[in-house]
Design a protein around this motif. Structure first.
Motif, short mmCIF file in Angstrom:
data_model
loop_
_atom_site.label_atom_id
_atom_site.label_comp_id
_atom_site.label_asym_id
_atom_site.label_seq_id
_atom_site.Cartn_x
_atom_site.Cartn_y
_atom_site.Cartn_z
N SER A 193 35.80 44.23 46.00
CA SER A 193 35.52 44.68 44.64
C SER A 193 36.53 44.08 43.67
N ASP A 231 38.01 45.05 39.83
CA ASP A 231 38.04 46.15 38.86
C ASP A 231 38.88 45.75 37.65
N GLY A 237 33.65 47.67 36.91
CA GLY A 237 33.95 46.79 38.03
C GLY A 237 32.67 46.38 38.74
#
Length: 459
Positions: A358, A360, A382
């Protein structure tokens, strides 16, 4: 009967939690005793001896607050702090061994008595003994010490806690006041103010009580209560502040080379170094004993690791791993923007297990930016990417999902450059397909909790 025993146990807890005061209740008249030491008395007495004590005069060191004692129905004509500041200061000067105090507070009384002695000697010389020596001259001071109690603040901190259940209860309360003194040294040769010191001292009051109220039988009521209150004497707090002020004046005078110890430069330097270290700690301590950290770095790099817990469509939800790299850019003391890359594992047991990455972008707000222990909150958008690794092939990226995340954390600054942080966050994915299955109307969530380090630097 069991309730009665529980009540006795609870009362006992409150009593023994303050047993030093409760089990030593005064029952009889006590004789006079030598005045007790304050927290700063021994520090003042432990100063190394002076190379040459200095003659000092104290004309007046008084209460400059003008405050009277507060009572429930207004105030009284009794002052909030002692009016004997000059006497306390002279005692502290004498105890230090660095000064020779000279009487100036009641100079008229001294002058009157010297005139009586002088007239008596003149009569004695004229009639009986022509060789009687004259009255020696008064000592004069090289320094005048001025100042006073400039502030007495009440209820700067109040609080407490209590609980009551089934007729059994107790409570504890506390209050903090604060007294502040200034002390300055003035040269009698030219009137120059050589040094000014400022000292404050908190005054603690505590109250603990417990009570029991219960019908033990029909028309039989048992009621019991007890408690103890402890108030730190204002006079002792004032004495403490004055002694601390005298100690600081001596050490700061050594630092400015106004006077010296008998041990010379080595002892002087050691004494000044210890004092500077203590002063820096005092100046960095805020209300509620919070420690202030001055930080000028505008950038930080962080690394953290922890766990991940999915909250999706599967019943099985195991704790997976989470690792993160993060860059923070600070805009002032309170706000910063961060860019973080995270690798995590969503583990739903045999039903679903996969690795994700991920990215963010967060805005972060520090609630206490100058404290050593600083809580913070953050939130931002995100995206999370499915990382697929087929057998015999390189890693490739799968589906991408957009999300938002928000969290709270706590950071402890080991130094100006290194901070240890603990945080927890919730990630809300704008899709129900993150775990490979669509079930119900709610999108998939997951939680991260981590522990990490931040390194602060300037570009």
């Amino acid at each position: 009967m069991k309730i009665f025993y529980k009540a006795i146990s609870l009362l006992g807890f409150f009593l023994f939690s303050s047993c030093a005061a409760y089990l030593n209740q005064p029952m009889f008249q006590a004789p006079s005793r030598t005045g007790e030491f304050s927290k700063s008395t021994q520090t003042l007495l432990n100063l190394p001896p002076a190379a040459q004590p200095v003659e000092v005069a104290v004309y007046n060191f008084s209460d400059q607050t003008g405050q009277y004692k507060a009572v429930e129905n207004g105030s009284t004509f009794s002052t909030a702090v002692s009016q004997g500041g000059t006497t306390m200061l002279i005692k502290a000067l004498e105890d230090s061994g660095w000064f020779i105090p000279i009487e100036r507070e009641n100079l008229n009384n001294l002058s009157t008595e010297r005139n009586i002695i002088r007239n008596t000697k003149q009569e004695y010389i004229k009639n009986l003994n022509p060789n009687e020596p004259p009255l020696p001259p008064l000592l004069y001071a090289g320094l005048i010490l001025e100042g006073g109690v400039i502030s007495y603040d009440t209820n700067i901190i109040t609080g407490g806690a209590g609980a009551r259940y089934f007729g059994v209860g107790g409570s504890a309360k506390y209050r903090q006041d604060r007294i502040t003194v200034y002390l300055r040294a003035v040269s009698t040769s030219n009137g120059e103010i050589l040094k000014t010191v400022y000292v404050s001292k908190t005054i603690l009051s505590q109250a603990i009580d417990a009570s029991f109220f219960r019908f033990v039988k029909f028309q039989r009521l048992l009621e019991a209560e007890t408690g103890v209150t402890q108030n730190e004497p204002v006079q002792l707090a004032m004495k403490d502040a004055i002694e601390k002020a005298v100690h600081d004046l001596i050490v700061e005078g050594i630092q400015k080379q106004f006077w010296s110890t008998q041990g010379g430069k080595e002892v002087n330097d050691q004494l000044v170094a210890e004092y500077i270290s203590e002063k820096e700690k005092d100046e960095a301590t805020l209300l509620l004993d919070r420690f202030k950290v001055g930080r000028e770095a505008q950038n930080s790099l962080g690394i953290s690791g922890g766990g991940n817990l999915p909250d999706g469509d599967y019943k099985t939800q195991n704790l997976g791993f989470m690792g993160r790299l993060e860059y923070n850019r600070y805009f002032g003391h309170f706000f910063n923007a961060s860019l973080a890359g995270t690798a995590l594992r969503l583990d739903n047991g045999k039903q679903y297990d996969n690795i994700f990455g991920s990215v963010d972008l967060n805005g972060q707000f520090a609630l206490l930016p100058n404290d050593k222990l600083s809580p913070f909150v953050y939130a931002g958008p995100g995206m999370i990417i499915d990382i697929v690794k087929p057998e015999g092939k390189f890693i490739r990226f799968g589906e991408t999902y957009f999300k938002i995340q928000y969290g709270v954390g706590l950071q402890y600054f080991v130094s100006n450059k290194v901070g240890i942080k603990l945080f927890g966050e919730q990630n809300i994915v704008f899709s129900d397909e993150l775990d490979g299955i669509v079930n119900g109307k709610r999108d998939d969530f997951y939680y991260n909790i981590g522990l990490g380090l931040n390194y602060y630097f300037k570009l």
